[in-house]
Motif scaffolding. Sequence first.
Motif, PDB file in Angstrom:
ATOM      1  N   ASN A   1     -46.147 -67.066  51.532  1.00 40.45           N
ATOM      2  CA  ASN A   1     -46.630 -66.045  52.459  1.00 40.45           C
ATOM      3  C   ASN A   1     -48.141 -65.880  52.386  1.00 40.45           C
ATOM      4  OD1 ASN A   1     -44.110 -65.210  53.525  1.00 40.45           O
ATOM      5  ND2 ASN A   1     -43.707 -64.058  51.650  1.00 40.45           N
ATOM      6  N   LYS A   2     -48.668 -65.166  53.363  1.00 36.33           N
ATOM      7  CA  LYS A   2     -50.070 -64.750  53.375  1.00 36.33           C
ATOM      8  C   LYS A   2     -50.131 -63.296  52.938  1.00 36.33           C
ATOM      9  CE  LYS A   2     -51.905 -68.430  55.503  1.00 36.33           C
ATOM     10  NZ  LYS A   2     -52.751 -69.345  54.765  1.00 36.33           N
ATOM     11  N   VAL A   3     -51.329 -62.857  52.555  1.00 36.87           N
ATOM     12  CA  VAL A   3     -51.516 -61.456  52.173  1.00 36.87           C
ATOM     13  C   VAL A   3     -52.588 -60.841  53.063  1.00 36.87           C
ATOM     14  CG1 VAL A   3     -53.261 -61.940  50.387  1.00 36.87           C
ATOM     15  CG2 VAL A   3     -51.888 -59.857  50.249  1.00 36.87           C
ATOM     16  N   ILE A   4     -52.375 -59.573  53.390  1.00 37.72           N
ATOM     17  CA  ILE A   4     -53.389 -58.786  54.083  1.00 37.72           C
ATOM     18  C   ILE A   4     -53.724 -57.613  53.179  1.00 37.72           C
ATOM     19  CG2 ILE A   4     -53.887 -57.321  56.085  1.00 37.72           C
ATOM     20  CD1 ILE A   4     -51.981 -59.150  57.691  1.00 37.72           C
ATOM     21  N   ALA A   5     -55.011 -57.450  52.900  1.00 39.37           N
ATOM     22  CA  ALA A   5     -55.460 -56.358  52.036  1.00 39.37           C
ATOM     23  C   ALA A   5     -55.511 -55.073  52.843  1.00 39.37           C
ATOM     24  CB  ALA A   5     -56.835 -56.683  51.463  1.00 39.37           C
ATOM     25  N   GLY A   6     -54.602 -54.160  52.532  1.00 38.36           N
ATOM     26  CA  GLY A   6     -54.545 -52.883  53.221  1.00 38.36           C
ATOM     27  C   GLY A   6     -55.102 -51.747  52.388  1.00 38.36           C
ATOM     28  N   CYS A   7     -55.675 -52.072  51.236  1.00 43.27           N
ATOM     29  CA  CYS A   7     -56.334 -51.043  50.426  1.00 43.27           C
ATOM     30  C   CYS A   7     -57.621 -51.631  49.861  1.00 43.27           C
ATOM     31  CB  CYS A   7     -55.428 -50.502  49.322  1.00 43.27           C
ATOM     32  SG  CYS A   7     -55.259 -51.534  47.871  1.00 43.27           S
ATOM     33  N   SER A   8     -58.570 -50.755  49.566  1.00 42.08           N
ATOM     34  CA  SER A   8     -59.907 -51.211  49.177  1.00 42.08           C
ATOM     35  C   SER A   8     -59.892 -52.014  47.877  1.00 42.08           C
ATOM     36  CB  SER A   8     -60.853 -50.024  49.055  1.00 42.08           C
ATOM     37  OG  SER A   8     -60.373 -49.102  48.092  1.00 42.08           O
ATOM     38  N   PHE A   9     -58.996 -51.700  46.959  1.00 37.64           N
ATOM     39  CA  PHE A   9     -58.978 -52.441  45.697  1.00 37.64           C
ATOM     40  C   PHE A   9     -58.638 -53.907  45.944  1.00 37.64           C
ATOM     41  CE2 PHE A   9     -57.395 -54.211  41.796  1.00 37.64           C
ATOM     42  CZ  PHE A   9     -58.317 -53.755  40.877  1.00 37.64           C
ATOM     43  N   VAL A  10     -57.668 -54.161  46.800  1.00 36.32           N
ATOM     44  CA  VAL A  10     -57.269 -55.542  47.088  1.00 36.32           C
ATOM     45  C   VAL A  10     -58.365 -56.258  47.877  1.00 36.32           C
ATOM     46  CG1 VAL A  10     -55.510 -57.020  48.144  1.00 36.32           C
ATOM     47  CG2 VAL A  10     -54.833 -54.936  46.942  1.00 36.32           C
ATOM     48  N   VAL A  11     -59.025 -55.551  48.788  1.00 42.66           N
ATOM     49  CA  VAL A  11     -60.168 -56.136  49.506  1.00 42.66           C
ATOM     50  C   VAL A  11     -61.206 -56.615  48.501  1.00 42.66           C
ATOM     51  CG1 VAL A  11     -62.118 -55.622  51.039  1.00 42.66           C
ATOM     52  CG2 VAL A  11     -59.826 -54.792  51.617  1.00 42.66           C
ATOM     53  N   ASP A  12     -61.577 -55.742  47.569  1.00 44.39           N
ATOM     54  CA  ASP A  12     -62.579 -56.100  46.555  1.00 44.39           C
ATOM     55  C   ASP A  12     -62.095 -57.253  45.686  1.00 44.39           C
ATOM     56  OD1 ASP A  12     -64.200 -54.076  47.503  1.00 44.39           O
ATOM     57  OD2 ASP A  12     -63.712 -52.669  45.891  1.00 44.39           O
ATOM     58  N   TYR A  13     -60.834 -57.228  45.288  1.00 47.31           N
ATOM     59  CA  TYR A  13     -60.288 -58.283  44.436  1.00 47.31           C
ATOM     60  C   TYR A  13     -60.387 -59.634  45.130  1.00 47.31           C
ATOM     61  CZ  TYR A  13     -57.367 -60.726  41.114  1.00 47.31           C
ATOM     62  OH  TYR A  13     -56.910 -61.623  40.163  1.00 47.31           O
ATOM     63  N   LEU A  14     -60.007 -59.677  46.401  1.00 47.31           N
ATOM     64  CA  LEU A  14     -60.049 -60.954  47.134  1.00 47.31           C
ATOM     65  C   LEU A  14     -61.480 -61.458  47.287  1.00 47.31           C
ATOM     66  CD1 LEU A  14     -57.293 -60.280  49.806  1.00 47.31           C
ATOM     67  CD2 LEU A  14     -57.190 -61.939  47.930  1.00 47.31           C
ATOM     68  N   HIS A  15     -62.440 -60.542  47.451  1.00 47.18           N
ATOM     69  CA  HIS A  15     -63.845 -60.963  47.533  1.00 47.18           C
ATOM     70  C   HIS A  15     -64.318 -61.584  46.222  1.00 47.18           C
ATOM     71  CE1 HIS A  15     -64.969 -59.750  51.519  1.00 47.18           C
ATOM     72  NE2 HIS A  15     -64.506 -58.531  51.339  1.00 47.18           N
ATOM     73  N   LYS A  16     -63.838 -61.045  45.105  1.00 47.35           N
ATOM     74  CA  LYS A  16     -64.248 -61.532  43.785  1.00 47.35           C
ATOM     75  C   LYS A  16     -63.483 -62.760  43.329  1.00 47.35           C
ATOM     76  CE  LYS A  16     -65.478 -56.878  42.242  1.00 47.35           C
ATOM     77  NZ  LYS A  16     -65.021 -55.735  41.461  1.00 47.35           N
ATOM     78  N   HIS A  17     -62.372 -63.093  43.997  1.00 47.57           N
ATOM     79  CA  HIS A  17     -61.515 -64.190  43.576  1.00 47.57           C
ATOM     80  C   HIS A  17     -61.238 -65.126  44.757  1.00 47.57           C
ATOM     81  CE1 HIS A  17     -60.869 -61.143  40.458  1.00 47.57           C
ATOM     82  NE2 HIS A  17     -60.708 -62.179  39.664  1.00 47.57           N
ATOM     83  N   PRO A  18     -62.228 -65.984  45.076  1.00 45.15           N
ATOM     84  CA  PRO A  18     -62.063 -66.880  46.229  1.00 45.15           C
ATOM     85  C   PRO A  18     -60.933 -67.886  46.066  1.00 45.15           C
ATOM     86  CG  PRO A  18     -64.056 -67.419  44.984  1.00 45.15           C
ATOM     87  CD  PRO A  18     -63.517 -66.126  44.427  1.00 45.15           C
ATOM     88  N   GLU A  19     -60.386 -68.009  44.855  1.00 40.32           N
ATOM     89  CA  GLU A  19     -59.259 -68.935  44.649  1.00 40.32           C
ATOM     90  C   GLU A  19     -58.014 -68.500  45.431  1.00 40.32           C
ATOM     91  OE1 GLU A  19     -59.226 -66.241  40.881  1.00 40.32           O
ATOM     92  OE2 GLU A  19     -60.708 -67.034  42.286  1.00 40.32           O
ATOM     93  N   TYR A  20     -58.027 -67.255  45.953  1.00 42.48           N
ATOM     94  CA  TYR A  20     -56.907 -66.784  46.754  1.00 42.48           C
ATOM     95  C   TYR A  20     -57.207 -66.829  48.255  1.00 42.48           C
ATOM     96  CZ  TYR A  20     -54.656 -65.302  42.465  1.00 42.48           C
ATOM     97  OH  TYR A  20     -54.053 -65.301  41.222  1.00 42.48           O
ATOM     98  N   ALA A  21     -58.305 -67.442  48.641  1.00 44.27           N
ATOM     99  CA  ALA A  21     -58.691 -67.486  50.060  1.00 44.27           C
ATOM    100  C   ALA A  21     -57.633 -68.169  50.914  1.00 44.27           C
ATOM    101  CB  ALA A  21     -60.039 -68.193  50.215  1.00 44.27           C
ATOM    102  N   ASP A  22     -56.884 -69.099  50.319  1.00 44.05           N
ATOM    103  CA  ASP A  22     -55.867 -69.839  51.082  1.00 44.05           C
ATOM    104  C   ASP A  22     -54.724 -68.955  51.571  1.00 44.05           C
ATOM    105  OD1 ASP A  22     -55.220 -69.752  48.210  1.00 44.05           O
ATOM    106  OD2 ASP A  22     -53.457 -70.924  48.756  1.00 44.05           O
ATOM    107  N   ILE A  23     -54.501 -67.821  50.907  1.00 41.96           N
ATOM    108  CA  ILE A  23     -53.410 -66.950  51.351  1.00 41.96           C
ATOM    109  C   ILE A  23     -53.909 -65.654  51.975  1.00 41.96           C
ATOM    110  CG2 ILE A  23     -51.734 -67.893  49.710  1.00 41.96           C
ATOM    111  CD1 ILE A  23     -52.113 -65.242  48.078  1.00 41.96           C
ATOM    112  N   ALA A  24     -55.218 -65.456  52.008  1.00 46.23           N
ATOM    113  CA  ALA A  24     -55.759 -64.233  52.606  1.00 46.23           C
ATOM    114  C   ALA A  24     -55.625 -64.302  54.118  1.00 46.23           C
ATOM    115  CB  ALA A  24     -57.217 -64.040  52.201  1.00 46.23           C
ATOM    116  N   GLY A  25     -54.921 -63.314  54.697  1.00 47.04           N
ATOM    117  CA  GLY A  25     -54.659 -63.311  56.124  1.00 47.04           C
ATOM    118  C   GLY A  25     -55.740 -62.590  56.902  1.00 47.04           C
TER     119      GLY A  25
END
Length: 90
Positions: free
Chosen positions: A66-90
């Motif tokens: 699946n893909k993930v969509i960050a619906g809260c600010s903590f997850v938004v920040d986490y995805l920005h700091k961890h580009p290894e998850y860019a493949d699943i960021a929706g």
Amino acid sequence: MAAVRDNKAQQRFELDTEGGMAFANYRLTPSAVIITHTETPRALRGRGIASDLVEGALDLIRADGNKVIAGCSFVVDYLHKHPEYADIAG
């Protein structure tokens, strides 16, 4: 470290800790998992538990294809700091 589990009945990822349980609520869409809220027991904040929780949740989401969509600010920040998850960021 304890493993993050997907509590499908309550639609949340959970991580047991010494002082309680951290969790991340989510909603499912046909194309993605939207993480809407993360919460860590107040006494345990600042120890990286929420990051461990989100990392485990993202690994489970990826494993399910699946893909993930960050619906809260903590997850938004986490995805920005961890580009290894860019493949699943929706």
